[in-house]
Design an enzyme around this catalytic site. Structure first.
Site, PDB file in Angstrom:
ATOM      1  N   ASP A 128       0.666  -1.179   0.055  1.00 25.85           N
ATOM      2  CA  ASP A 128       0.079   0.003  -0.225  1.00 25.85           C
ATOM      3  C   ASP A 128       0.655   1.303  -0.316  1.00 25.85           C
ATOM      4  O   ASP A 128       0.961   1.404   0.859  1.00 25.85           O
ATOM      5  CB  ASP A 128      -0.869   0.152   1.221  1.00 25.85           C
ATOM      6  CG  ASP A 128      -1.860   1.111   1.094  1.00 25.85           C
ATOM      7  OD1 ASP A 128      -2.670   0.962   2.373  1.00 25.85           O
ATOM      8  OD2 ASP A 128      -1.550   1.937   0.456  1.00 25.85           O
ATOM      9  N   ILE A 129       0.956   2.057  -1.334  1.00 29.18           N
ATOM     10  CA  ILE A 129       1.260   3.271  -1.232  1.00 29.18           C
ATOM     11  C   ILE A 129       1.764   4.199   0.246  1.00 29.18           C
ATOM     12  O   ILE A 129       2.203   4.803   0.545  1.00 29.18           O
ATOM     13  CB  ILE A 129       1.385   3.862  -2.455  1.00 29.18           C
ATOM     14  CG1 ILE A 129       2.565   4.656  -2.948  1.00 29.18           C
ATOM     15  CG2 ILE A 129      -0.032   4.941  -2.581  1.00 29.18           C
ATOM     16  CD1 ILE A 129       2.550   5.596  -4.556  1.00 29.18           C
TER      17      ILE A 129
ATOM     18  N   ASN B 249      -7.258  12.060 -11.539  1.00 28.98           N
ATOM     19  CA  ASN B 249      -7.939  12.137 -12.007  1.00 28.98           C
ATOM     20  C   ASN B 249      -7.918  14.361 -12.540  1.00 28.98           C
ATOM     21  O   ASN B 249      -7.278  15.285 -11.373  1.00 28.98           O
ATOM     22  CB  ASN B 249      -9.631  11.538 -12.527  1.00 28.98           C
ATOM     23  CG  ASN B 249      -9.780  12.734 -11.323  1.00 28.98           C
ATOM     24  OD1 ASN B 249     -10.035  14.059 -10.979  1.00 28.98           O
ATOM     25  ND2 ASN B 249     -10.187  11.774 -10.153  1.00 28.98           N
TER      26      ASN B 249
ATOM     27  N   GLY C 238      -9.549   3.552  -6.332  1.00 29.25           N
ATOM     28  CA  GLY C 238      -8.487   3.118  -5.995  1.00 29.25           C
ATOM     29  C   GLY C 238      -7.698   4.025  -5.393  1.00 29.25           C
ATOM     30  O   GLY C 238      -7.854   4.112  -4.674  1.00 29.25           O
TER      31      GLY C 238
ATOM     32  N   ASP D 262      -5.962   6.729  -5.460  1.00 32.65           N
ATOM     33  CA  ASP D 262      -6.293   8.034  -6.009  1.00 32.65           C
ATOM     34  C   ASP D 262      -7.338   7.849  -4.200  1.00 32.65           C
ATOM     35  O   ASP D 262      -7.076   9.252  -3.482  1.00 32.65           O
ATOM     36  CB  ASP D 262      -7.206   9.007  -6.791  1.00 32.65           C
ATOM     37  CG  ASP D 262      -6.967  10.374  -6.321  1.00 32.65           C
ATOM     38  OD1 ASP D 262      -8.246  10.873  -7.657  1.00 32.65           O
ATOM     39  OD2 ASP D 262      -6.455  10.712  -5.331  1.00 32.65           O
TER      40      ASP D 262
ATOM     41  N   SER E  98      -3.098   4.380 -14.383  1.00 31.58           N
ATOM     42  CA  SER E  98      -3.369   3.841 -15.413  1.00 31.58           C
ATOM     43  C   SER E  98      -3.393   2.816 -15.266  1.00 31.58           C
ATOM     44  O   SER E  98      -4.720   2.296 -16.577  1.00 31.58           O
ATOM     45  CB  SER E  98      -2.517   4.232 -16.899  1.00 31.58           C
ATOM     46  OG  SER E  98      -3.161   5.521 -16.639  1.00 31.58           O
ATOM     47  N   THR E  99      -3.421   1.410 -14.804  1.00 26.90           N
ATOM     48  CA  THR E  99      -4.159  -0.012 -15.402  1.00 26.90           C
ATOM     49  C   THR E  99      -4.958  -0.534 -14.489  1.00 26.90           C
ATOM     50  O   THR E  99      -5.354  -1.741 -14.433  1.00 26.90           O
ATOM     51  CB  THR E  99      -2.543  -0.457 -14.536  1.00 26.90           C
ATOM     52  OG1 THR E  99      -2.212  -0.904 -13.356  1.00 26.90           O
ATOM     53  CG2 THR E  99      -0.775  -0.133 -15.324  1.00 26.90           C
ATOM     54  N   GLY E 100      -5.403   0.933 -13.674  1.00 29.34           N
ATOM     55  CA  GLY E 100      -6.619   0.214 -12.748  1.00 29.34           C
ATOM     56  C   GLY E 100      -7.795   0.523 -13.504  1.00 29.34           C
ATOM     57  O   GLY E 100      -8.096   0.450 -14.292  1.00 29.34           O
ATOM     58  N   VAL E 101      -8.294   1.318 -13.013  1.00 33.19           N
ATOM     59  CA  VAL E 101     -10.115   1.630 -13.908  1.00 33.19           C
ATOM     60  C   VAL E 101      -9.489   2.945 -14.630  1.00 33.19           C
ATOM     61  O   VAL E 101     -10.340   2.180 -16.047  1.00 33.19           O
ATOM     62  CB  VAL E 101      -9.987   3.361 -12.425  1.00 33.19           C
ATOM     63  CG1 VAL E 101     -11.214   3.826 -13.383  1.00 33.19           C
ATOM     64  CG2 VAL E 101     -10.310   2.511 -11.160  1.00 33.19           C
TER      65      VAL E 101
HETATM   66  N1  APR Z   1      -1.699   1.164  -2.922  1.00 39.99           N
HETATM   67  C1  APR Z   1      -0.727   1.159  -4.415  1.00 39.99           C
HETATM   68  N2  APR Z   1      -1.391   0.659  -5.381  1.00 39.99           N
HETATM   69  C2  APR Z   1      -2.637   0.767  -5.121  1.00 39.99           C
HETATM   70  C3  APR Z   1      -3.769   1.496  -4.120  1.00 39.99           C
HETATM   71  C4  APR Z   1      -2.877   1.611  -2.647  1.00 39.99           C
HETATM   72  N3  APR Z   1      -2.748   1.387  -2.018  1.00 39.99           N
HETATM   73  N4  APR Z   1      -5.152   1.273  -4.135  1.00 39.99           N
HETATM   74  C5  APR Z   1      -5.382   0.816  -5.903  1.00 39.99           C
HETATM   75  N5  APR Z   1      -3.449   1.142  -6.060  1.00 39.99           N
HETATM   76  C6  APR Z   1      -3.466   0.226  -7.170  1.00 39.99           C
HETATM   77  C7  APR Z   1      -4.083  -0.268  -8.225  1.00 39.99           C
HETATM   78  O1  APR Z   1      -4.144  -1.750  -8.027  1.00 39.99           O
HETATM   79  C8  APR Z   1      -3.877  -0.555  -9.873  1.00 39.99           C
HETATM   80  O2  APR Z   1      -2.479  -0.916 -10.209  1.00 39.99           O
HETATM   81  O3  APR Z   1      -2.971   1.824  -8.370  1.00 39.99           O
HETATM   82  C9  APR Z   1      -3.003   1.087  -9.921  1.00 39.99           C
HETATM   83  C10 APR Z   1      -4.090   1.974 -10.746  1.00 39.99           C
HETATM   84  O4  APR Z   1      -5.602   2.155 -10.602  1.00 39.99           O
HETATM   85  P1  APR Z   1      -6.780   2.917  -9.974  1.00 39.99           P
HETATM   86  O5  APR Z   1      -5.850   3.429  -8.810  1.00 39.99           O
HETATM   87  O6  APR Z   1      -7.622   2.880 -10.787  1.00 39.99           O
HETATM   88  O7  APR Z   1      -5.513   4.697 -10.993  1.00 39.99           O
HETATM   89  P2  APR Z   1      -5.972   4.352 -13.000  1.00 39.99           P
HETATM   90  O8  APR Z   1      -6.068   3.563 -13.508  1.00 39.99           O
HETATM   91  O9  APR Z   1      -4.604   5.398 -13.062  1.00 39.99           O
HETATM   92  O10 APR Z   1      -7.390   5.413 -12.865  1.00 39.99           O
HETATM   93  C11 APR Z   1      -7.199   6.761 -12.185  1.00 39.99           C
HETATM   94  O11 APR Z   1      -9.028   5.873 -10.800  1.00 39.99           O
HETATM   95  O12 APR Z   1      -9.254   6.566  -9.222  1.00 39.99           O
HETATM   96  C12 APR Z   1     -10.035   6.971  -9.529  1.00 39.99           C
HETATM   97  O13 APR Z   1      -9.649   8.647  -9.319  1.00 39.99           O
HETATM   98  C13 APR Z   1      -9.205   8.536 -10.045  1.00 39.99           C
HETATM   99  O14 APR Z   1     -10.272   9.109 -12.150  1.00 39.99           O
HETATM  100  C14 APR Z   1      -8.837   8.514 -11.326  1.00 39.99           C
HETATM  101  C15 APR Z   1      -8.701   6.750 -11.693  1.00 39.99           C
END
Ligand code: APR
Length: 174
Positions: A10-11, A24, A32, A34, A121-124
């Site tokens: 967890d970062i 965003n 996520g 953020d 970018s690899t999540g949402v």
């Molecule tokens: N610590 C580290 N990494 C994390 C954590 C955490 N606590 N929580 C989630 N992640 C990882 C996810 O597993 C993924 O691999 O962060 C990575 C990016 O995923 P997202 O958080 O969904 O970010 P992203 O894909 O860049 O989408 C950004 O999502 O949360 C919204 O406001 C944000 O609209 C923006 C979008």
């Protein structure tokens, strides 16, 4: 000290100079990483982001800004906006590279020595994880070669899939 480090976790728990937030363009928080960063930092982070948005309107994809860190253990949060994956024909690779490079440029300007990145970018935003890791690792390696002021970059993988991908690339013999 190892220049590039890989950890799974967890970062928001890291005691580094700066952690990077996958934000965003509104900087008003989200889900996520953020959401996790804003929750752990507390309301002061949202206030600082609001001030920035008052000045710039929105944070364009690939750009980055820096704020304090509220209740987090780190000193700064660098907010960057990764590209939403749209199939690969909308400059997504270039924009993702920009997000890493612009975050590192701000860190260098601020005299930051240790900085942690999530898998932007690899999540949402749906960016393919393997391609994203190639872009992230090459962007960081190139920047560190030219800017030794940054002593340590940590890739923080929260999910197993990203961690396995980065481990294969950064520690191929393990
Ligand atoms: N610590 C580290 N990494 C994390 C954590 C955490 N606590 N929580 C989630 N992640 C990882 C996810 O597993 C993924 O691999 O962060 C990575 C990016 O995923 P997202 O958080 O969904 O970010 P992203 O894909 O860049 O989408 C950004 O999502 O949360 C919204 O406001 C944000 O609209 C923006 C979008």
């Amino acid at each position: 000290m190892e220049m590039i480090k890989l950890i799974k976790g967890d970062i928001t728990k890291l005691e580094v100079d700066a952690i990077v937030n996958a934000a965003n363009s509104s900087l008003m928080g989200g889900g996520g990483v953020d959401g996790a960063i804003h929750r752990a930092a507390g309301p002061s982070l949202h206030e600082e982001c609001k001030e920035i948005i008052k000045k710039i309107g929105k944070l364009p994809t690939g750009e980055a800004v820096i704020t304090g860190a509220g209740n987090l253990k780190c000193r700064y949060v660098i907010h960057t906006v990764g590209p939403i994956w749209q199939g690969g024909n909308f400059d997504e690779e270039k924009l993702l590279r920009n997000a890493y490079v612009n975050s590192l440029k701000i860190a260098k300007e601020k005299g930051i020595r240790s900085i942690a990145f999530p898998n932007i970018s690899t999540g949402v935003y749906g960016f393919p994880k393997d391609l994203a890791s190639d872009i992230a690792i090459s962007a960081v390696r190139e920047f560190l070669e030219k800017n030794p002021e940054i002593q340590q970059v940590i890739f923080v993988c929260f999910d197993e899939e990203n961690y396995e991908i980065y481990k294969k690339k950064l520690h191929p013999n393990e």
